[in-house]
Design an enzyme around this catalytic site. Structure first.
Site, PDB file in Angstrom:
ATOM      1  N   ARG A 119      11.077  -1.761  11.060  1.00 11.65           N
ATOM      2  CA  ARG A 119       9.985  -1.270  11.903  1.00 11.65           C
ATOM      3  C   ARG A 119       9.821  -2.205  13.094  1.00 11.65           C
ATOM      4  NH1 ARG A 119       4.730   0.086   8.249  1.00 11.65           N
ATOM      5  NH2 ARG A 119       3.711  -1.262   9.773  1.00 11.65           N
ATOM      6  N   ARG A 125     -10.385   0.406   8.638  1.00  9.39           N
ATOM      7  CA  ARG A 125      -9.952  -0.956   8.933  1.00  9.39           C
ATOM      8  C   ARG A 125     -10.985  -1.734   9.738  1.00  9.39           C
ATOM      9  NH1 ARG A 125      -3.894  -0.010   8.808  1.00  9.39           N
ATOM     10  NH2 ARG A 125      -2.959  -1.989   9.284  1.00  9.39           N
ATOM     11  N   ARG A 147      -0.582  -9.229  13.209  1.00  7.58           N
ATOM     12  CA  ARG A 147      -1.176  -8.237  12.293  1.00  7.58           C
ATOM     13  C   ARG A 147      -1.989  -8.934  11.207  1.00  7.58           C
ATOM     14  NH1 ARG A 147       4.178  -5.519  10.702  1.00  7.58           N
ATOM     15  NH2 ARG A 147       2.967  -4.420   9.128  1.00  7.58           N
ATOM     16  N   ARG A 194      11.631  -5.762   5.101  1.00  7.31           N
ATOM     17  CA  ARG A 194      11.381  -4.325   4.900  1.00  7.31           C
ATOM     18  C   ARG A 194      12.273  -3.462   5.790  1.00  7.31           C
ATOM     19  NH1 ARG A 194       5.559  -1.892   5.603  1.00  7.31           N
ATOM     20  NH2 ARG A 194       5.713  -2.943   7.602  1.00  7.31           N
ATOM     21  N   LYS A 202       0.834  -1.212   0.000  1.00  8.10           N
ATOM     22  CA  LYS A 202       0.000   0.000   0.000  1.00  8.10           C
ATOM     23  C   LYS A 202       0.868   1.262   0.000  1.00  8.10           C
ATOM     24  CE  LYS A 202      -2.093  -1.214   3.870  1.00  8.10           C
ATOM     25  NZ  LYS A 202      -1.426  -2.507   4.144  1.00  8.10           N
TER      26      LYS A 202
HETATM   27  P1  AP5 Z   1       4.806  -1.620   1.932  1.00 13.06           P
HETATM   28  O1  AP5 Z   1       4.512  -0.765   0.756  1.00 13.06           O
HETATM   29  O2  AP5 Z   1       5.496  -1.001   3.092  1.00 13.06           O
HETATM   30  O3  AP5 Z   1       3.471  -2.412   2.408  1.00 13.06           O
HETATM   31  P2  AP5 Z   1       2.205  -1.892   3.201  1.00 13.06           P
HETATM   32  O4  AP5 Z   1       1.019  -2.540   2.579  1.00 13.06           O
HETATM   33  O5  AP5 Z   1       2.208  -0.413   3.305  1.00 13.06           O
HETATM   34  O6  AP5 Z   1       2.467  -2.603   4.597  1.00 13.06           O
HETATM   35  P3  AP5 Z   1       2.296  -2.050   6.079  1.00 13.06           P
HETATM   36  O7  AP5 Z   1       3.060  -2.986   6.965  1.00 13.06           O
HETATM   37  O8  AP5 Z   1       2.646  -0.597   6.176  1.00 13.06           O
HETATM   38  O9  AP5 Z   1       0.765  -2.245   6.311  1.00 13.06           O
HETATM   39  P4  AP5 Z   1       0.056  -2.354   7.654  1.00 13.06           P
HETATM   40  O10 AP5 Z   1      -1.335  -2.188   7.234  1.00 13.06           O
HETATM   41  O11 AP5 Z   1       0.376  -3.546   8.448  1.00 13.06           O
HETATM   42  O12 AP5 Z   1       0.725  -1.184   8.527  1.00 13.06           O
HETATM   43  P5  AP5 Z   1       0.247   0.275   8.899  1.00 13.06           P
HETATM   44  O13 AP5 Z   1       1.454   1.116   8.940  1.00 13.06           O
HETATM   45  O14 AP5 Z   1      -0.905   0.692   8.086  1.00 13.06           O
HETATM   46  O15 AP5 Z   1       5.665  -2.864   1.379  1.00 13.06           O
HETATM   47  C1  AP5 Z   1       6.157  -3.863   2.282  1.00 13.06           C
HETATM   48  C2  AP5 Z   1       7.537  -4.340   1.812  1.00 13.06           C
HETATM   49  O16 AP5 Z   1       7.397  -5.007   0.554  1.00 13.06           O
HETATM   50  C3  AP5 Z   1       8.560  -3.210   1.568  1.00 13.06           C
HETATM   51  O17 AP5 Z   1       9.833  -3.649   1.956  1.00 13.06           O
HETATM   52  C4  AP5 Z   1       8.521  -2.973   0.044  1.00 13.06           C
HETATM   53  O18 AP5 Z   1       9.760  -2.493  -0.454  1.00 13.06           O
HETATM   54  C5  AP5 Z   1       8.226  -4.396  -0.437  1.00 13.06           C
HETATM   55  N1  AP5 Z   1       7.447  -4.398  -1.663  1.00 13.06           N
HETATM   56  C6  AP5 Z   1       6.373  -3.618  -1.974  1.00 13.06           C
HETATM   57  N2  AP5 Z   1       5.898  -3.920  -3.197  1.00 13.06           N
HETATM   58  C7  AP5 Z   1       6.698  -4.942  -3.664  1.00 13.06           C
HETATM   59  C8  AP5 Z   1       6.715  -5.703  -4.861  1.00 13.06           C
HETATM   60  N3  AP5 Z   1       5.821  -5.476  -5.847  1.00 13.06           N
HETATM   61  N4  AP5 Z   1       7.654  -6.651  -4.996  1.00 13.06           N
HETATM   62  C9  AP5 Z   1       8.559  -6.892  -4.006  1.00 13.06           C
HETATM   63  N5  AP5 Z   1       8.596  -6.196  -2.847  1.00 13.06           N
HETATM   64  C10 AP5 Z   1       7.675  -5.238  -2.681  1.00 13.06           C
HETATM   65  O19 AP5 Z   1      -0.307   0.049  10.393  1.00 13.06           O
HETATM   66  C11 AP5 Z   1       0.584  -0.268  11.443  1.00 13.06           C
HETATM   67  C12 AP5 Z   1      -0.191  -0.364  12.758  1.00 13.06           C
HETATM   68  O20 AP5 Z   1      -0.817   0.900  13.083  1.00 13.06           O
HETATM   69  C13 AP5 Z   1      -1.353  -1.366  12.804  1.00 13.06           C
HETATM   70  O21 AP5 Z   1      -0.890  -2.677  13.065  1.00 13.06           O
HETATM   71  C14 AP5 Z   1      -2.222  -0.790  13.926  1.00 13.06           C
HETATM   72  O22 AP5 Z   1      -1.683  -1.077  15.193  1.00 13.06           O
HETATM   73  C15 AP5 Z   1      -2.111   0.706  13.686  1.00 13.06           C
HETATM   74  N6  AP5 Z   1      -3.133   1.204  12.764  1.00 13.06           N
HETATM   75  C16 AP5 Z   1      -2.921   1.685  11.502  1.00 13.06           C
HETATM   76  N7  AP5 Z   1      -4.079   2.047  10.914  1.00 13.06           N
HETATM   77  C17 AP5 Z   1      -5.056   1.780  11.831  1.00 13.06           C
HETATM   78  C18 AP5 Z   1      -6.473   1.912  11.800  1.00 13.06           C
HETATM   79  N8  AP5 Z   1      -7.118   2.391  10.716  1.00 13.06           N
HETATM   80  N9  AP5 Z   1      -7.183   1.538  12.898  1.00 13.06           N
HETATM   81  C19 AP5 Z   1      -6.546   1.084  13.991  1.00 13.06           C
HETATM   82  N10 AP5 Z   1      -5.203   0.916  14.098  1.00 13.06           N
HETATM   83  C20 AP5 Z   1      -4.453   1.261  13.004  1.00 13.06           C
HETATM   84 MG    MG Z   2       2.360   0.972   4.911  1.00 14.00          MG
END
Ligand code: AP5
Ligand code: MG
Length: 218
Positions: free
Chosen positions: A161, A89, A172, A128, A13
C-alpha cells in the site's frame, strides 16, 4: 449487533474483520477501503482525498461520515450486523455515528479495541501486501501469497500500500495517538469498550473476539 473495531494502524482490524464476515455473517465497512476504492477509480472524491491518505493524515469528518452513511444506512434499516473498521476515528465521527444509530433505531452496539504494541504494528505494516482487486491482505513473512505478487483469492495483483512506507507509518501512528486515542478513552470512560490483545496467531485473536461478542459484558 453492531461491532465497532478499534486498533492502531496494522493491529489486524482488516484481517479479523474478514474472519468475522466469513464465520459470523457480518457485513464489513472499512473507511480506508472506501477511500482507496475512490482513489483507484479516479473519481472526483478520490482526487480530493488521494494526497491526504498518502500522507497519513485524516480525511475530513464530513466526507467520511457521509460515505459511511450512504454505504450502510439501508443495511442498518434491514437489521444487518456491521463491523465498523476504522470508523469512528475522531470525536466528531463518534457523534455522527451515534446520530446514524438513533436514526436507524440501532441499540445493540459493541466497541472492541485490538491492543498491539507499537513495534509489532510497524513490523506488520512494513511487510504487508494487499490485493489491488479484492483487497485480500497478506504479509511477506507471516502470510505470503502462494505465488509471489498474485492474490490467492482472485488472481489479482498483490502489492504494497502506498501509505505503508516508514515515514507515513510514523505519521499514521502519531495521528492515531492524537485523534483516535481520545475516542477510545471516551468509550472506555463510559464503560463501553472491550479490550482484546491483538498479539498471537490470527486464530487466537479471532477466538478472543468471538468470545467477547458472545458474552453479555458491555
Ligand atoms: P491488517 O489486518 O491489514 O491491519 P489493519 O488494522 O487493518 O491496518 P490498516 O493499516 O488497514 O489500518 P489503518 O487504520 O491505518 O488504515 P485504514 O485503511 O483504516 O494487518 C496488517 C498486517 O499485519 C497484514 O500484513 C496482516 O497480514 C498482518 N497481520 C494481521 N494480524 C496478524 C497476526 N496476528 N500476526 C501476524 N501478522 C498479522 O486507513 C487508511 C487511511 O485512510 C488513513 O490513514 C486516513 O488517511 C484514511 N481514513 C480511513 N478511515 C478514516 C476516518 N474514519 N476518518 C478520516 N480518515 C480516514
Ligand atoms: Mg485495514
Amino acid at each position: 449487533m453492531q461491532l465497532i473495531l478499534f486498533g492502531p494502524p496494522g493491529s489486524g482490524k482488516g484481517t479479523q474483520a474478514a474472519l468475522i464476515v466469513e464465520r459470523l455473517g457480518f457485513m464489513h465497512i472499512s473507511t480506508g477501503e472506501l477511500l482507496r476504492a475512490a482513489i483507484n477509480s479516479h473519481s472526483p472524491l478520490g482526487q480530493r482525498v488521494k494526497e491526504i491518505v498518502r500522507s497519513g493524515l485524516l480525511v475530513s469528518d464530513e466526507i467520511v461520515s457521509q460515505l459511511v452513511r450512504e454505504a450502510i444506512r439501508p443495511r442498518l434499516l434491514e437489521g444487518k450486523s456491521i463491523i465498523f473498521d476504522g470508523y469512528p476515528r475522531t470525536l466528531q465521527q463518534v457523534g455522527d455515528l451515534e446520530k446514524l444509530f438513533e436514526d436507524t433505531q440501532v441499540t445493540q452496539i459493541k466497541a472492541l479495541s485490538l491492543d498491539v504494541p507499537g513495534e509489532v504494528v510497524v513490523s506488520r505494516l512494513s511487510g504487508r501486501l494487499q490485493c489491488r482487486s479484492c483487497g485480500s491482505v497478506y504479509h511477506l513473512d507471516h502470510k505470503p501469497p502462494k505465488m509471489p505478487g498474485v492474490c490467492d483469492a482472485c488472481g489479482g495483483m498483490v502489492s504494497q500500500r502506498p501509505d505503508d512506507n516508514p515515514t507515513t507509518i510514523r505519521e499514521r501512528l502519531r495521528v492515531y495517538e492524537e485523534q483516535t486515542r481520545p475516542v477510545l478513552d471516551a468509550y472506555e470512560g463510559k464503560g463501553r469498550l472491550i479490550r482484546v490483545s491483538g498479539e498471537g496467531t490470527t486464530e487466537r485473536i479471532y477466538a478472543r473476539i468471538a468470545c467477547a461478542l458472545e458474552c453479555h459484558c458491555v
